[in-house]
Motif scaffolding. Sequence first.
Motif, PDB file in Angstrom:
ATOM      1  N   THR A 187     -70.555  34.651  46.440  1.00 26.09           N
ATOM      2  CA  THR A 187     -71.134  35.799  45.748  1.00 26.09           C
ATOM      3  C   THR A 187     -71.084  35.590  44.237  1.00 26.09           C
ATOM      4  N   ASN A 188     -71.718  36.515  43.518  1.00 24.34           N
ATOM      5  CA  ASN A 188     -71.636  36.505  42.059  1.00 24.34           C
ATOM      6  C   ASN A 188     -70.191  36.625  41.586  1.00 24.34           C
ATOM      7  N   ASN A 189     -69.406  37.437  42.278  1.00 30.41           N
ATOM      8  CA  ASN A 189     -68.003  37.603  41.901  1.00 30.41           C
ATOM      9  C   ASN A 189     -67.224  36.293  42.072  1.00 30.41           C
ATOM     10  N   ASP A 190     -67.569  35.536  43.127  1.00 28.51           N
ATOM     11  CA  ASP A 190     -66.924  34.232  43.330  1.00 28.51           C
ATOM     12  C   ASP A 190     -67.268  33.285  42.185  1.00 28.51           C
ATOM     13  N   ILE A 191     -68.530  33.318  41.787  1.00 27.96           N
ATOM     14  CA  ILE A 191     -68.969  32.472  40.666  1.00 27.96           C
ATOM     15  C   ILE A 191     -68.168  32.822  39.411  1.00 27.96           C
ATOM     16  N   ARG A 192     -68.015  34.108  39.188  1.00 25.13           N
ATOM     17  CA  ARG A 192     -67.283  34.559  37.998  1.00 25.13           C
ATOM     18  C   ARG A 192     -65.814  34.125  38.056  1.00 25.13           C
ATOM     19  N   SER A 193     -65.214  34.228  39.233  1.00 26.83           N
ATOM     20  CA  SER A 193     -63.815  33.808  39.388  1.00 26.83           C
ATOM     21  C   SER A 193     -63.650  32.325  39.105  1.00 26.83           C
ATOM     22  N   ALA A 194     -64.590  31.525  39.642  1.00 31.21           N
ATOM     23  CA  ALA A 194     -64.532  30.076  39.435  1.00 31.21           C
ATOM     24  C   ALA A 194     -64.704  29.727  37.963  1.00 31.21           C
ATOM     25  N   ILE A 195     -65.615  30.447  37.278  1.00 36.42           N
ATOM     26  CA  ILE A 195     -65.852  30.189  35.855  1.00 36.42           C
ATOM     27  C   ILE A 195     -64.622  30.535  35.022  1.00 36.42           C
ATOM     28  N   MET A 196     -63.972  31.635  35.339  1.00 37.62           N
ATOM     29  CA  MET A 196     -62.759  32.000  34.608  1.00 37.62           C
ATOM     30  C   MET A 196     -61.667  30.956  34.825  1.00 37.62           C
ATOM     31  N   HIS A 197     -61.590  30.430  36.068  1.00 41.30           N
ATOM     32  CA  HIS A 197     -60.633  29.353  36.346  1.00 41.30           C
ATOM     33  C   HIS A 197     -60.987  28.112  35.534  1.00 41.30           C
ATOM     34  N   TYR A 198     -62.263  27.775  35.507  1.00 41.42           N
ATOM     35  CA  TYR A 198     -62.756  26.617  34.748  1.00 41.42           C
ATOM     36  C   TYR A 198     -62.412  26.765  33.268  1.00 41.42           C
ATOM     37  N   ASN A 199     -62.468  28.010  32.771  1.00 40.84           N
ATOM     38  CA  ASN A 199     -62.184  28.272  31.353  1.00 40.84           C
ATOM     39  C   ASN A 199     -60.695  28.436  31.063  1.00 40.84           C
ATOM     40  N   GLY A 200     -59.873  28.248  32.101  1.00 46.51           N
ATOM     41  CA  GLY A 200     -58.426  28.310  31.902  1.00 46.51           C
ATOM     42  C   GLY A 200     -57.862  29.701  31.814  1.00 46.51           C
ATOM     43  N   LEU A 201     -58.573  30.702  32.354  1.00 43.96           N
ATOM     44  CA  LEU A 201     -58.102  32.084  32.302  1.00 43.96           C
ATOM     45  C   LEU A 201     -57.305  32.488  33.542  1.00 43.96           C
ATOM     46  N   GLY A 202     -57.139  31.579  34.458  1.00 36.95           N
ATOM     47  CA  GLY A 202     -56.370  31.903  35.657  1.00 36.95           C
ATOM     48  C   GLY A 202     -56.166  30.668  36.504  1.00 36.95           C
ATOM     49  N   ASN A 203     -55.008  30.551  37.150  1.00 35.54           N
ATOM     50  CA  ASN A 203     -54.715  29.368  37.968  1.00 35.54           C
ATOM     51  C   ASN A 203     -54.922  29.589  39.461  1.00 35.54           C
ATOM     52  N   ASN A 204     -54.904  30.843  39.878  1.00 41.04           N
ATOM     53  CA  ASN A 204     -55.011  31.131  41.309  1.00 41.04           C
ATOM     54  C   ASN A 204     -56.447  31.438  41.698  1.00 41.04           C
ATOM     55  N   LEU A 205     -56.996  30.598  42.561  1.00 41.01           N
ATOM     56  CA  LEU A 205     -58.345  30.813  43.072  1.00 41.01           C
ATOM     57  C   LEU A 205     -58.263  31.434  44.456  1.00 41.01           C
ATOM     58  N   ARG A 206     -58.663  32.687  44.576  1.00 33.09           N
ATOM     59  CA  ARG A 206     -58.645  33.354  45.881  1.00 33.09           C
ATOM     60  C   ARG A 206     -59.990  33.167  46.557  1.00 33.09           C
ATOM     61  N   LEU A 207     -60.306  31.924  46.801  1.00 29.11           N
ATOM     62  CA  LEU A 207     -61.577  31.553  47.421  1.00 29.11           C
ATOM     63  C   LEU A 207     -61.320  30.696  48.650  1.00 29.11           C
ATOM     64  N   LYS A 208     -62.300  30.645  49.507  1.00 31.13           N
ATOM     65  CA  LYS A 208     -62.171  29.862  50.737  1.00 31.13           C
ATOM     66  C   LYS A 208     -62.232  28.381  50.413  1.00 31.13           C
ATOM     67  N   LYS A 209     -61.267  27.644  50.938  1.00 32.40           N
ATOM     68  CA  LYS A 209     -61.221  26.202  50.704  1.00 32.40           C
ATOM     69  C   LYS A 209     -62.003  25.487  51.802  1.00 32.40           C
ATOM     70  N   ILE A 210     -62.773  24.483  51.420  1.00 33.12           N
ATOM     71  CA  ILE A 210     -63.586  23.721  52.368  1.00 33.12           C
ATOM     72  C   ILE A 210     -63.034  22.304  52.473  1.00 33.12           C
ATOM     73  N   GLU A 211     -62.730  21.913  53.692  1.00 36.54           N
ATOM     74  CA  GLU A 211     -62.262  20.544  53.939  1.00 36.54           C
ATOM     75  C   GLU A 211     -63.473  19.694  54.322  1.00 36.54           C
ATOM     76  N   MET A 212     -63.811  18.738  53.481  1.00 36.49           N
ATOM     77  CA  MET A 212     -64.986  17.900  53.739  1.00 36.49           C
ATOM     78  C   MET A 212     -64.813  16.587  52.996  1.00 36.49           C
ATOM     79  N   ASP A 213     -65.028  15.502  53.683  1.00 37.39           N
ATOM     80  CA  ASP A 213     -64.899  14.187  53.063  1.00 37.39           C
ATOM     81  C   ASP A 213     -66.128  13.355  53.414  1.00 37.39           C
ATOM     82  N   LEU A 214     -67.205  13.617  52.673  1.00 36.59           N
ATOM     83  CA  LEU A 214     -68.466  12.912  52.911  1.00 36.59           C
ATOM     84  C   LEU A 214     -68.907  12.228  51.620  1.00 36.59           C
TER      85      LEU A 214
END
Length: 810
Positions: A74-101
């Motif tokens: 969602t848009n909110n997920d995008i915003r959370s990821a961007i804040m993490h990218y910008n160093g505003l938070g360390n905890n990502l409450r998002l679904k983790k995907i296991e994939m090795d392709l």
Amino acid sequence: MKILGPVVTSKSIGKSYLQLRDLFPIAKRYGFNCIVLSEPHPRSWVSFIAHAQKYRIKPIILYETVDGKYLLQTNNDIRSAIMHYNGLGNNLRLKKIEMDLPYVKYPTGVLKDIFKDEESLCIKDGLKYQNELSIFSNIATYYNIRNYRFDEYKVTDYNLTDIVSQKDLTFEEKRRLSYELEIIKKLGVKNYILTVKKVVDTAKKNGISVGPGRGSAVGSFLVYKLGITKVNPIEYDLLFERFLNEYRHELPDIDLDIDAEKRVDLIKALQKEVGEYKISQIRTYSTMKIKSALKKTEELLGYNLEAKINAPIRSKENIDKFKSLSKKDKTFFYVAYYLEGIEVAESVHAAGLIISQNDLRTFSPIEEKETPRRGFKEVPIIEWEMSDLKYLGVEKFDILALDTLTFLKKLQIEEKYRELSDSKTFHYLSKGLTKGIFQLDSKLGQKLTQRIKPKDFEELILLLAINRPGPLESGMIDQYVNEDSPEYLKKIFPETKGVLIYQEQIMKIAQILGGFSPQESDLLRKAVSKKEKDKITTFKTKFITNASKKIGEKEATLLFSQIENFAQYAFNKSHAVAYAHITYWLSEKKFKDPSHFFLEYVKIKGIDIDIINEASLLGVKIKLPDIRYPFGLASKTDLIMPLYIIKGIGKNISQIFEEAKLSSLEDFFNFIINKNINRNIVELIIKSGALDYFNNNRKNLLRETTQRMKGKVQQLEDIKSTLFGEREQKSTKKVETTLQDYAQYEIESIGFPLSLMSQKGLSNTLIDKYLNRQKVYLDGYVYRDFIVDNSAMIYSRVYNKNLKRLIKHI
């Protein structure tokens, strides 16, 4: 469902050759209806979603971190990821995907094979991994980029309606203001305009020069009264509709020119007022252009393209040509096609700023850098391009660094908007003395100025508007000079002798003869300039029908055809009016105080033949550098060039000598030895004539320098002489510096043999050749590429054909 992924785009510079513009059409061709993007940055996200919507392909974004890949739904997920990218938070409450392709990094197998990349995939290869990618089949994403936006900065301390109640306004001005305010309110752009005012007010508060205005904004009386622009549009009959039109459905565009040396200072001042993270610059990318793409392809394939292709590679003309190419050339073209446009380096938008009500780090990816200056932070950069921000409905503010405003400040020129009619200024300008003059400092500018010979400020405006190759080729200038326009147009536009030169004239004529409303007239201007045939046809019928009643059907049809032809060459008069003020200020200063003008110009741009000759014509002699005046000196009749005009010598050396205060040759030698100044620099200083005041025998000085700068070697020679009686054989013969030596030294050190112009008995006719390219008879010197007399210096390879009786040869 066919799923393609994980995809890495070319925004991950150096790690992928897959551009977004290729990803979606090729994926569509192979039947993919879902694409999974997986990158450790958000730079591609906005464009990725926009392309997905266009091609009706389901987008899925994975945000990669050191801890793994996280799903954004969602848009909110995008915003959370961007804040993490910008160093505003360390905890990502998002679904983790296991994939090795393996990652998809190439548009086609041809490109992948050429790069010999066995670990990565091309788009077609993605078909092999449908089982592994089936985990995304039931994942839904809800990205809505139109709803993903920040709040624009709100100006609350000023009310636009207050301006109409000012007591000093005339009835016409009040009427104009009321009309403009009505349109501004209707389009909801009040806050945008007030934010620009905030920028201008901040500049003024901090003593930072702002230009008189640029572009169509100069046509707004309200913008003028707010102090954003400085030219009264009513006085120049400028049209507000060219700036803002309720039917155009476009936001206004108010660009600001700022003193180039103070642009960063202005942004820093704005940060203090608005908030450090509420202002940012905008990311741009340097991309591989046609030459680089062809060169890179040649390196990869080991051969060159035999067929000729034009820029850009992806043009329809080249695509049509592709079918007829040889197999070898087809491969070459194919590779170059996919390389053109690849991002190769990050850059920053030259003018654009984003100003937000909120902390931009909570909305967009931000890059922050620190300069080497003790932790001094640079202005943050949004890592989305302007095209991305437009998808999001974000508007930028353009603040352009203009060197000419810095030049005006150094010349201490006072801006004025009245009495722009100095006869001396227009006299010399009409001769083509345009060196250093804003907008006219080019061969074309000089040529057109000599042709038009502006007599007043109105013609200066016109000159700036036609100073482009297009008008020269269109016949517009001939029509103006020969006064070939119909009488009815001369009556409507006496200031241009009836010639359609400005975009505003097309609008005005549509209103006067075609019966168009002001808003319709701007739509006509835009349609003909962009060659929108369907719209033009509709407007044409109305124009000819109405204009025929006033000038006849034949003239009306001919006039509309002329409007269509000249529209592509027509210029924005609002812009020309504002810039003509800067042109006039510089011209008046140049012709009233040429030595001061040229000294400051030389400090910025260096010396050239045009400066030497124009100064000579204006009664100023350009003199060689002088060690006593390291930063140059201007008097009424002389200009001593600064030391850093010498090749290989910078301002830092000038500064060193500025502090020295030398009064003799002995002082000079003691100083350079004490400061350990490089011998090459010392020799260049001597060759330039900078020590002529103390001793003009430069050849002998060079020899003396060699002796004096031997240092410790010389001390050893003295010891040997004392102990063993050995004496170094020294030459006591004094050498003389010939005129040829002077010329040679000056060409080596500053590029021009100025001493040749100072010899007695030479003619003063060469300046006529420089200005008018006419045949002249002269007594002067020919040396290397130069022909010189007391009045001017010209390049022999350009002018030699028409010269007679060159009697002095060095």
